[in-house]
Design an enzyme around this catalytic site. Sequence first.
Site, PDB file in Angstrom:
ATOM      1  N   ALA A 114      45.152  36.906  40.897  1.00 55.77           N
ATOM      2  CA  ALA A 114      45.008  36.548  42.155  1.00 55.77           C
ATOM      3  C   ALA A 114      45.551  37.686  43.084  1.00 55.77           C
ATOM      4  O   ALA A 114      46.355  38.338  42.653  1.00 55.77           O
ATOM      5  CB  ALA A 114      46.038  35.152  42.445  1.00 55.77           C
TER       6      ALA A 114
ATOM      7  N   GLU B 162      52.826  35.701  35.259  1.00 57.54           N
ATOM      8  CA  GLU B 162      53.210  35.419  36.649  1.00 57.54           C
ATOM      9  C   GLU B 162      54.787  35.502  36.499  1.00 57.54           C
ATOM     10  O   GLU B 162      55.533  35.936  37.716  1.00 57.54           O
ATOM     11  CB  GLU B 162      52.952  33.883  36.946  1.00 57.54           C
ATOM     12  CG  GLU B 162      51.424  33.567  37.472  1.00 57.54           C
ATOM     13  CD  GLU B 162      50.391  33.556  36.629  1.00 57.54           C
ATOM     14  OE1 GLU B 162      49.259  33.124  37.052  1.00 57.54           O
ATOM     15  OE2 GLU B 162      50.706  33.940  35.218  1.00 57.54           O
TER      16      GLU B 162
END
Length: 260
Positions: free
Chosen positions: A66, A135
């Site tokens: 992202a 993440e």
Amino acid sequence: MNYDTILSTTNNGITTITVNRPNKLNALNKATIGELHGAFKAAGKDKDTKVIIITGSGEKAFVAGADISEFADFDVKNAEKLAAEGQKMLFDYIENLSTPVIAAVNGFALGGGLELAMACHFRVASTNAKMGLPEVSLGVIPGYGGTQRLPQLVGKGRAMEMVMTAGMIDADKALEYGLVNHVTPQEELIALAEKIAGKIMRNSSVAIKGAIKAINANYKDGIDGYNTEIKQFGKCFGTEDFKEGTTAFLEKRKAEFPGK
């Protein structure tokens, strides 16, 4: 339709959607997620589209994650909204699409990129592909379904390790884990995806739609997958595809499914 961050083309029953931000390693941002939703929605409604293939532009990345710059300053409320809206608009949408979706993973598929690939009905990868959910190295967890879909595909223990270590696995390891179905040289990746798509297109699109719904039901809380299968099985008997398929079998000829 013209897009700014993706490409979409349809040929011979296959719509190929390409994330086209090579200077950002095809990272997902709000605009890309919105355009992908629009492209998948259009392809799903297109009667000429029997299979959808999604891939990334260039030779380095499928989707490398992202776009962190978009949410680095978010608070708790905005972060929850980002995850909820993204899952609904794109990731869950793809998973529940009645048109088969193949992810052609042509390089890095990290974070949101791997989550995008996992939302597809299955995956093929090039030999240079690298996959992971990094993440936790940023102080956050996967937010687009990664903690749910990865264990379904590779098992709880392997998913825990991949998430906790924030590490990447290569294409061969992904094949061993069952995260991808096939591995092939990068120059042959789209051809392989199209070959598989061709096999899919020889079958009843109506039956495939029912099969997708029945298989997905097994992973949804509060839904009896066996009951969903029974209902979808029964529905097939009221279709023109069933009549054609059984008639062709008895007449020892190739079925020409009308898709109804």
